[in-house]
Design a protein around this motif. Sequence first.
Motif, PDB file in Angstrom:
ATOM      1  N   ASN A 239       0.829  -1.196   0.000  1.00  7.67           N
ATOM      2  CA  ASN A 239       0.000   0.000   0.000  1.00  7.67           C
ATOM      3  C   ASN A 239       0.872   1.259   0.000  1.00  7.67           C
ATOM      4  OD1 ASN A 239      -2.117   1.876   0.488  1.00  7.67           O
ATOM      5  ND2 ASN A 239      -1.813   1.668   2.681  1.00  7.67           N
ATOM      6  N   GLN A 242       2.790   1.567  -3.478  1.00  5.67           N
ATOM      7  CA  GLN A 242       1.948   1.963  -4.620  1.00  5.67           C
ATOM      8  C   GLN A 242       1.567   3.430  -4.512  1.00  5.67           C
ATOM      9  OE1 GLN A 242      -1.182  -0.311  -6.471  1.00  5.67           O
ATOM     10  NE2 GLN A 242      -2.630   1.370  -6.295  1.00  5.67           N
ATOM     11  N   ASN A 243       1.122   3.855  -3.347  1.00 10.20           N
ATOM     12  CA  ASN A 243       0.730   5.255  -3.194  1.00 10.20           C
ATOM     13  C   ASN A 243       1.907   6.188  -3.433  1.00 10.20           C
ATOM     14  OD1 ASN A 243      -1.870   4.470  -2.614  1.00 10.20           O
ATOM     15  ND2 ASN A 243      -1.694   4.738  -0.403  1.00 10.20           N
ATOM     16  N   TRP A 246       2.756   6.146  -7.460  1.00 10.77           N
ATOM     17  CA  TRP A 246       1.795   6.785  -8.355  1.00 10.77           C
ATOM     18  C   TRP A 246       1.502   8.229  -7.984  1.00 10.77           C
ATOM     19  CZ3 TRP A 246       0.984   5.368 -13.008  1.00 10.77           C
ATOM     20  CH2 TRP A 246       1.177   4.025 -13.369  1.00 10.77           C
ATOM     21  N   ASN A 247       1.680   8.602  -6.725  1.00 11.01           N
ATOM     22  CA  ASN A 247       1.499  10.006  -6.349  1.00 11.01           C
ATOM     23  C   ASN A 247       2.665  10.878  -6.797  1.00 11.01           C
ATOM     24  OD1 ASN A 247      -1.037   9.757  -5.129  1.00 11.01           O
ATOM     25  ND2 ASN A 247      -0.145   9.128  -3.181  1.00 11.01           N
ATOM     26  N   SER A 257      -2.591   9.872  -9.175  1.00 16.13           N
ATOM     27  CA  SER A 257      -2.723   9.773  -7.721  1.00 16.13           C
ATOM     28  C   SER A 257      -3.176   8.367  -7.372  1.00 16.13           C
ATOM     29  CB  SER A 257      -3.727  10.794  -7.173  1.00 16.13           C
ATOM     30  OG  SER A 257      -5.042  10.447  -7.567  1.00 16.13           O
ATOM     31  N   SER A 258      -2.856   7.936  -6.159  1.00 14.37           N
ATOM     32  CA  SER A 258      -3.287   6.631  -5.669  1.00 14.37           C
ATOM     33  C   SER A 258      -3.707   6.785  -4.213  1.00 14.37           C
ATOM     34  CB  SER A 258      -2.157   5.603  -5.791  1.00 14.37           C
ATOM     35  OG  SER A 258      -2.528   4.370  -5.203  1.00 14.37           O
ATOM     36  N   ASP A 259      -4.894   6.253  -3.875  1.00 12.45           N
ATOM     37  CA  ASP A 259      -5.380   6.359  -2.499  1.00 12.45           C
ATOM     38  C   ASP A 259      -5.729   4.978  -1.933  1.00 12.45           C
ATOM     39  OD1 ASP A 259      -7.609   5.792  -3.984  1.00 12.45           O
ATOM     40  OD2 ASP A 259      -8.762   7.543  -3.377  1.00 12.45           O
ATOM     41  N   MET A 260      -4.907   3.990  -2.261  1.00  8.94           N
ATOM     42  CA  MET A 260      -5.128   2.646  -1.733  1.00  8.94           C
ATOM     43  C   MET A 260      -5.088   2.665  -0.208  1.00  8.94           C
ATOM     44  SD  MET A 260      -2.884  -0.818  -2.486  1.00  8.94           S
ATOM     45  CE  MET A 260      -3.506  -1.088  -4.129  1.00  8.94           C
ATOM     46  N   LYS A 261      -6.052   1.997   0.436  1.00 11.36           N
ATOM     47  CA  LYS A 261      -6.158   1.959   1.888  1.00 11.36           C
ATOM     48  C   LYS A 261      -5.658   0.623   2.427  1.00 11.36           C
ATOM     49  CE  LYS A 261      -8.290   5.921   1.639  1.00 11.36           C
ATOM     50  NZ  LYS A 261      -7.568   7.178   1.964  1.00 11.36           N
ATOM     51  N   SER A 298      -7.924   2.277  -7.422  1.00  7.57           N
ATOM     52  CA  SER A 298      -7.329   3.199  -6.456  1.00  7.57           C
ATOM     53  C   SER A 298      -6.507   4.281  -7.152  1.00  7.57           C
ATOM     54  CB  SER A 298      -6.423   2.423  -5.483  1.00  7.57           C
ATOM     55  OG  SER A 298      -7.172   1.515  -4.718  1.00  7.57           O
ATOM     56  N   ILE A 299      -6.274   4.099  -8.457  1.00 14.76           N
ATOM     57  CA  ILE A 299      -5.435   5.027  -9.221  1.00 14.76           C
ATOM     58  C   ILE A 299      -6.302   5.965 -10.054  1.00 14.76           C
ATOM     59  CG2 ILE A 299      -3.612   5.214 -10.964  1.00 14.76           C
ATOM     60  CD1 ILE A 299      -2.723   2.398 -10.149  1.00 14.76           C
TER      61      ILE A 299
END
Length: 335
Positions: A239, A242-243, A246-247, A257-261, A298-299
């Motif tokens: 997590n 990846q964030n 991609w951010n 942007s990526s907001d994977m939780k 998430s992307i």
Amino acid sequence: MDVPQRIKFHASGSEYFRIWIVNLLLTIATLGIYSAWAKVRRNQYMYSCTELAGASFEYHGRPMAILKGRIIALLLIGGYNLALRVSPLAGLVMFVLLAAVMPWLVWNSLKFRLFYTSYRGIRFGFGGSTKAAYFHFLVLPLLYLVTLTLALPFVHQRIKRFQHTESRYGTQHFGFDATVGSFYKRYGILLALIAGGGVLSAVVGALLRGAGQPAPVTIVASIAVGYVWLFLLIPLFMNMIQNLIWNHTSLGVHRFSSDMKWGKVVAITLNNVLAIVVTLGLFTPFAVVRWQRYHLESIALLPGGSLDEFVSGQDDAVSATGIGATDMLDFDLSM
């Protein structure tokens, strides 16, 4: 267009199950030969189900190129195993040979996967040079070993920067501005949590001993706590990475942007593993679709202007490289 464009994934577990089971049966029946065609069918389906800003991706990979790459990879791996049986020296020589060709294999794999991917009729591509490939996929990993893993975050950042900045959509290269320090920060968090897991395991063992439990019980319980903790850390680290990546990725004036939780990643991972075990593996295609959906959705693309204008200006971006790409091989290093 300045509204964030989130990726949408339309695949369904039942549809992919039909593709997966046919691919599996034909691969077994042909002693693995069909696996190259299976990969093309799988990727064509997955790419066509991946939508961004109203358009889907396309996969144009050729099965024969994939099959050739796999045969070469199998020959190299088989040669290494055979050399080890002959003598340690022969094994060492074969290992050096593998290390010498591996950067070239990785480079060609990246070129293949991107060139045979398109979006809105425009191909992706991967540049770089043989020299750069050997530096990033041979010299940097050696640095990681020489420093006893201390350089791992540095190596990770340099490799991701190389992969992203040499990747292009049409003639426009991607950008990557994540710093080495940001990678060290994530790895530092991971190490701190691993240490915390060790302390937790020790505390559980001490409490059980204090409660009069026998040594085997305390040992097994401590080990179990450690494994569960590590199992939770893996999706957490995925997590964070990846964030982070991609951010800090861009394409011209457009950013991602990526907001994977983390909690969602853990829930999906646990559910998938349990379902695969209970169904003796038959849930695998459904698990793949569930994971891909959350990972991709998430992307989001953050347009810095009109996406249509950007696309229309790149129509003939890679037409000149088509002839040179026809002999590329996909070595499919995941095998």
